[in-house]
Design a protein around this motif. Structure first.
Motif, PDB file in Angstrom:
ATOM      1  N   GLY A 150      55.177  21.292  43.363  1.00 22.35           N
ATOM      2  CA  GLY A 150      54.976  21.151  44.803  1.00 22.35           C
ATOM      3  C   GLY A 150      55.272  19.772  45.350  1.00 22.35           C
ATOM      4  N   ILE A 151      55.748  18.847  44.511  1.00 21.26           N
ATOM      5  CA  ILE A 151      56.109  17.506  44.983  1.00 21.26           C
ATOM      6  C   ILE A 151      57.608  17.489  45.248  1.00 21.26           C
ATOM      7  N   ALA A 152      57.971  17.431  46.507  1.00 26.54           N
ATOM      8  CA  ALA A 152      59.375  17.597  46.906  1.00 26.54           C
ATOM      9  C   ALA A 152      60.289  16.561  46.277  1.00 26.54           C
ATOM     10  N   SER A 153      59.826  15.315  46.176  1.00 28.08           N
ATOM     11  CA  SER A 153      60.673  14.245  45.659  1.00 28.08           C
ATOM     12  C   SER A 153      60.872  14.327  44.152  1.00 28.08           C
ATOM     13  N   TYR A 154      60.125  15.222  43.477  1.00 22.15           N
ATOM     14  CA  TYR A 154      60.158  15.300  42.015  1.00 22.15           C
ATOM     15  C   TYR A 154      60.828  16.574  41.512  1.00 22.15           C
ATOM     16  N   GLY A 155      60.709  17.644  42.262  1.00 20.53           N
ATOM     17  CA  GLY A 155      61.267  18.912  41.827  1.00 20.53           C
ATOM     18  C   GLY A 155      60.399  19.566  40.772  1.00 20.53           C
ATOM     19  N   ALA A 156      60.983  20.446  39.975  1.00 19.95           N
ATOM     20  CA  ALA A 156      60.222  21.145  38.943  1.00 19.95           C
ATOM     21  C   ALA A 156      59.785  20.160  37.872  1.00 19.95           C
ATOM     22  N   PRO A 157      58.507  20.151  37.514  1.00 21.21           N
ATOM     23  CA  PRO A 157      58.044  19.203  36.503  1.00 21.21           C
ATOM     24  C   PRO A 157      58.524  19.575  35.104  1.00 21.21           C
ATOM     25  N   ALA A 158      58.438  18.609  34.180  1.00 18.88           N
ATOM     26  CA  ALA A 158      58.741  18.883  32.777  1.00 18.88           C
ATOM     27  C   ALA A 158      57.663  19.796  32.203  1.00 18.88           C
ATOM     28  N   GLU A 159      57.988  20.520  31.132  1.00 18.08           N
ATOM     29  CA  GLU A 159      57.014  21.405  30.494  1.00 18.08           C
ATOM     30  C   GLU A 159      56.973  21.149  28.991  1.00 18.08           C
ATOM     31  N   VAL A 160      55.901  21.606  28.349  1.00 20.08           N
ATOM     32  CA  VAL A 160      55.771  21.457  26.904  1.00 20.08           C
ATOM     33  C   VAL A 160      56.934  22.163  26.204  1.00 20.08           C
ATOM     34  N   ALA A 161      57.356  21.618  25.077  1.00 22.35           N
ATOM     35  CA  ALA A 161      58.527  22.147  24.380  1.00 22.35           C
ATOM     36  C   ALA A 161      58.301  23.554  23.846  1.00 22.35           C
ATOM     37  N   TRP A 162      57.051  23.901  23.566  1.00 22.35           N
ATOM     38  CA  TRP A 162      56.752  25.207  22.973  1.00 22.35           C
ATOM     39  C   TRP A 162      56.378  26.250  24.018  1.00 22.35           C
ATOM     40  N   GLY A 163      56.655  25.988  25.279  1.00 21.45           N
ATOM     41  CA  GLY A 163      56.241  26.879  26.364  1.00 21.45           C
ATOM     42  C   GLY A 163      56.798  28.287  26.256  1.00 21.45           C
ATOM     43  N   GLY A 164      57.968  28.458  25.614  1.00 22.23           N
ATOM     44  CA  GLY A 164      58.577  29.780  25.515  1.00 22.23           C
ATOM     45  C   GLY A 164      58.098  30.594  24.334  1.00 22.23           C
ATOM     46  N   ALA A 180      50.902  34.220  19.731  1.00 21.25           N
ATOM     47  CA  ALA A 180      50.732  34.409  18.291  1.00 21.25           C
ATOM     48  C   ALA A 180      51.535  33.376  17.508  1.00 21.25           C
ATOM     49  N   ASP A 181      52.780  33.139  17.918  1.00 19.42           N
ATOM     50  CA  ASP A 181      53.615  32.156  17.230  1.00 19.42           C
ATOM     51  C   ASP A 181      53.061  30.743  17.417  1.00 19.42           C
ATOM     52  N   ARG A 182      52.540  30.486  18.603  1.00 22.04           N
ATOM     53  CA  ARG A 182      51.947  29.171  18.859  1.00 22.04           C
ATOM     54  C   ARG A 182      50.758  28.927  17.944  1.00 22.04           C
ATOM     55  N   ARG A 183      49.941  29.932  17.758  1.00 22.71           N
ATOM     56  CA  ARG A 183      48.761  29.758  16.906  1.00 22.71           C
ATOM     57  C   ARG A 183      49.158  29.588  15.442  1.00 22.71           C
ATOM     58  N   ASP A 184      50.220  30.259  15.003  1.00 25.26           N
ATOM     59  CA  ASP A 184      50.716  30.051  13.638  1.00 25.26           C
ATOM     60  C   ASP A 184      51.180  28.600  13.468  1.00 25.26           C
ATOM     61  N   GLU A 185      51.906  28.103  14.468  1.00 24.28           N
ATOM     62  CA  GLU A 185      52.384  26.718  14.407  1.00 24.28           C
ATOM     63  C   GLU A 185      51.207  25.745  14.474  1.00 24.28           C
ATOM     64  N   ALA A 186      50.182  26.077  15.249  1.00 25.55           N
ATOM     65  CA  ALA A 186      49.000  25.225  15.345  1.00 25.55           C
ATOM     66  C   ALA A 186      48.304  25.109  13.986  1.00 25.55           C
ATOM     67  N   ARG A 187      48.202  26.228  13.268  1.00 24.60           N
ATOM     68  CA  ARG A 187      47.588  26.187  11.935  1.00 24.60           C
ATOM     69  C   ARG A 187      48.410  25.299  10.991  1.00 24.60           C
ATOM     70  N   ARG A 188      49.726  25.417  11.088  1.00 27.00           N
ATOM     71  CA  ARG A 188      50.593  24.600  10.225  1.00 27.00           C
ATOM     72  C   ARG A 188      50.407  23.121  10.517  1.00 27.00           C
ATOM     73  N   LEU A 189      50.319  22.756  11.801  1.00 29.89           N
ATOM     74  CA  LEU A 189      50.138  21.357  12.173  1.00 29.89           C
ATOM     75  C   LEU A 189      48.799  20.816  11.674  1.00 29.89           C
ATOM     76  N   LEU A 190      47.749  21.625  11.783  1.00 27.83           N
ATOM     77  CA  LEU A 190      46.445  21.177  11.301  1.00 27.83           C
ATOM     78  C   LEU A 190      46.460  20.957   9.791  1.00 27.83           C
ATOM     79  N   VAL A 191      47.069  21.870   9.061  1.00 27.57           N
ATOM     80  CA  VAL A 191      47.159  21.716   7.609  1.00 27.57           C
ATOM     81  C   VAL A 191      47.956  20.455   7.264  1.00 27.57           C
ATOM     82  N   GLU A 192      49.056  20.241   7.965  1.00 28.37           N
ATOM     83  CA  GLU A 192      49.880  19.048   7.738  1.00 28.37           C
ATOM     84  C   GLU A 192      49.081  17.771   7.992  1.00 28.37           C
ATOM     85  N   ALA A 193      48.152  17.834   8.968  1.00 30.73           N
ATOM     86  CA  ALA A 193      47.323  16.675   9.302  1.00 30.73           C
ATOM     87  C   ALA A 193      46.110  16.546   8.381  1.00 30.73           C
TER      88      ALA A 193
END
Length: 532
Positions: free
Chosen positions: A335-349, A353-366
């Motif tokens: 809604g900010i005219a001077s900015y246009g569409a904001p950036a979004e998270v890379a995993w938005g698409g 279920a896939d996001r939660r699988d990736e989340a588990r992998r990241l936690l294990v890696e950490a």
């Protein structure tokens, strides 16, 4: 059971509420304005919240102001000019601008206020917003004396403000509560007590008559205000109602004329029974969870990303908030005219279920989750609205990752003190509403130098460099591209867990005239009247 009883009580008072709206006895020019809570301070240099902004905007007027539709209009300054480089502004003040004690408002009042805002001794949490002034950051850090600030009085009626570099949103900043003038004599006489009703000298359309915490803030018309003849209200009462359901009951009983937020579980009920009172409109506001990046495990971007990926934002926005929010994958709201569409998270698409699988992998890696260290999270929030239900839902969403969650609610004053003072915490609910319609006003919340408002304590040199580069860029398209790059970096680092963007859901009595919906959700009392 409590919900059924609540609705039954509403049905019993609907008829009385409608009569209350139309009662001639209520035609006196008093705006009984339901508020989301008490202000933490009425010192413009100590305030940080929308609650405080609403009150301070009635008491003080800056060089510029906003009209009923949120548009920028002249305030104490009747005109201004800027040099060819866009760095030096000269403001001509209204000769009839007066303080509530009758003293003239002068350029020195603004110089005094700007210097006080930047003085290290003041400890203003919002000083960063005006680092656009020349030498402001160095003065704020004690590296230069206050006199080095880019603000000087050319005469009683002429003020010069010099900037570090041309800033396209500078005039918008001058309508913010940090840019109000202050009455020097009263501050020097009473110190921190200058905000008490018996001492406070204001230059806005209203003055402070009474402030009783948890009861009301009473403002009365300022008859020395230059436009007082056009101000219809004689009195404005801010009534703190942190309990949204209680606020709705009082609205229906005719005890308040407006309220800033409809209880989400009752939006359908209000649409059915009070359709003319509900005002839904887009708002420049974001709803986030802040990680304390100073502490393990939240100092690890993998943990932050994992927790963020596991959250079902559509469920929160539509089921918990009843459509009063919009799910968000960006930090800057749309809604900010001077900015246009904001950036979004890379995993938005990705699917949930896939996001939660990736989340588990990241936690294990950490080193956490299955086969690793246990991970526990305490979520802090203020009790009002649907914040508790949101925290409960998010806690449930994190369970499949093996995350043990505690939730801790507190009253608004306690919670906002936590956000200001930043003792160690895990995760804390926070939100941000635009002070002016520019993406920078959201993205500066993650700058390392913004100690007062960077709740996460996030520090990233590359991010800071992008924000400084954007500040120096005069070409709007190039500046927007740099800010998008900064937002993308912020979303990768995830010090803030982006959740939703706000939609305003106001209750407005049909008796209230002059209230206009706008993206900034500002509603000055000087434009309001009460119909018979």
């Amino acid at each position: 059971m409590r919900r059924c009883g609540f609705r039954h009580a509403f049905r019993l008072i609907i008829a009385g509420a409608l009569l209350a709206f139309a009662s001639p006895a209520d035609a006196e020019m008093i705006w009984r304005r339901g508020a989301l809570g008490d202000p933490g301070s009425l010192d413009p240099h100590k305030a940080t919240t929308l609650i405080e902004s609403n009150v301070l905007g009635e008491l003080f007027e800056g060089l510029l102001s906003r009209d009923a539709k949120g548009a920028l209009v002249p305030g104490v300054a009747e005109s201004w000019s800027v040099d060819a480089e866009g760095r030096a502004y000269v403001f001509q003040l209204r000769p009839d601008a007066r303080w509530s004690n009758g003293d003239p408002v002068t350029a020195d009042d603004f110089v005094f206020a700007f210097r006080r805002l930047m003085a290290p001794a003041t400890g203003a949490p919002y000083a960063d917003i005006l680092y656009t002034l020349k030498n402001a950051e160095k003065v704020s850090k004690g590296e230069l004396p206050p006199e080095a600030l880019g603000a000087r009085a050319l005469s009683d009626g002429r003020l010069e403000l010099t900037l570090e570099q041309p800033t396209p949103y500078f005039l918008e900043q001058l309508a913010h509560f940090t840019a109000k003038p202050l009455h020097r004599k009263s501050i020097e006489a009473f110190g921190a007590d200058f905000v008490h009703p018996e001492h406070l000298v204001t230059n806005g359309a209203f003055t402070l008559k009474k402030f009783v915490p948890n009861d009301s803030i009473v403002l009365v018309k300022n008859h020395t205000y230059y436009d007082a003849d056009k101000v219809v209200l004689e009195r404005e009462e801010f009534i703190p109602l942190e309990d949204r359901s209680a606020a709705l009951r009082r609205f229906m009983a005719g005890e308040i004329d407006s309220y800033d937020e409809v209880p989400v579980e009752e939006i359908g009920f209000v649409r059915q029974h009070l359709p003319g009172a509900l005002r839904l409109s887009p708002s420049l506001g974001g709803y986030y969870y802040a990680f304390d990046t100073r502490r393990a495990p939240f100092d690890d971007v993998r943990v932050r990303q994992a927790l963020s990926m596991a959250v079902d934002r559509d469920f929160l926005a539509n089921r918990i908030w009843g459509g009063a929010m919009a799910p968000s994958l960006s930090f800057v709201p749309p809604g900010i005219a001077s900015y246009g569409a904001p950036a979004e998270v890379a995993w938005g698409g990705m699917s949930l279920a896939d996001r939660r699988d990736e989340a588990r992998r990241l936690l294990v890696e950490a080193g956490y989750g299955e086969g690793g260290k246990p991970i526990e999270v305490e979520i802090r929030f203020n009790n009002s609205g649907s914040h508790r239900a949101t925290a409960v839902a998010i806690a449930d969403m994190l369970k499949p990752l093996g995350v043990k969650t505690r939730i801790l609610g507190s009253d608004a004053a306690t919670h906002y003190a936590l956000l200001r003072e930043k003792p160690p915490f895990d995760v804390a609910r926070t939100s941000w509403f635009a002070d002016y319609p520019d993406a920078q006003n959201f993205l500066f919340l993650a700058e390392s130098g913004n100690a007062g408002l960077n709740v996460t304590s996030f520090a990233n040199p590359a991010y800071d460099a992008l924000m400084h580069e954007a500040a120096a860029e005069r070409d709007q398209a190039k500046r927007s591209a740099i800010l998008h790059e900064a937002e993308a970096l912020l979303l990768r680092e995830a010090p803030y867990l982006v959740l939703m963007s706000y939609r305003s859901s106001d209750l407005i009595s049909p008796r209230l005239r002059g209230w206009e919906p706008n993206a900034l959700d500002v509603h000055p009392g000087r434009y309001i009247s009460i119909a018979p």
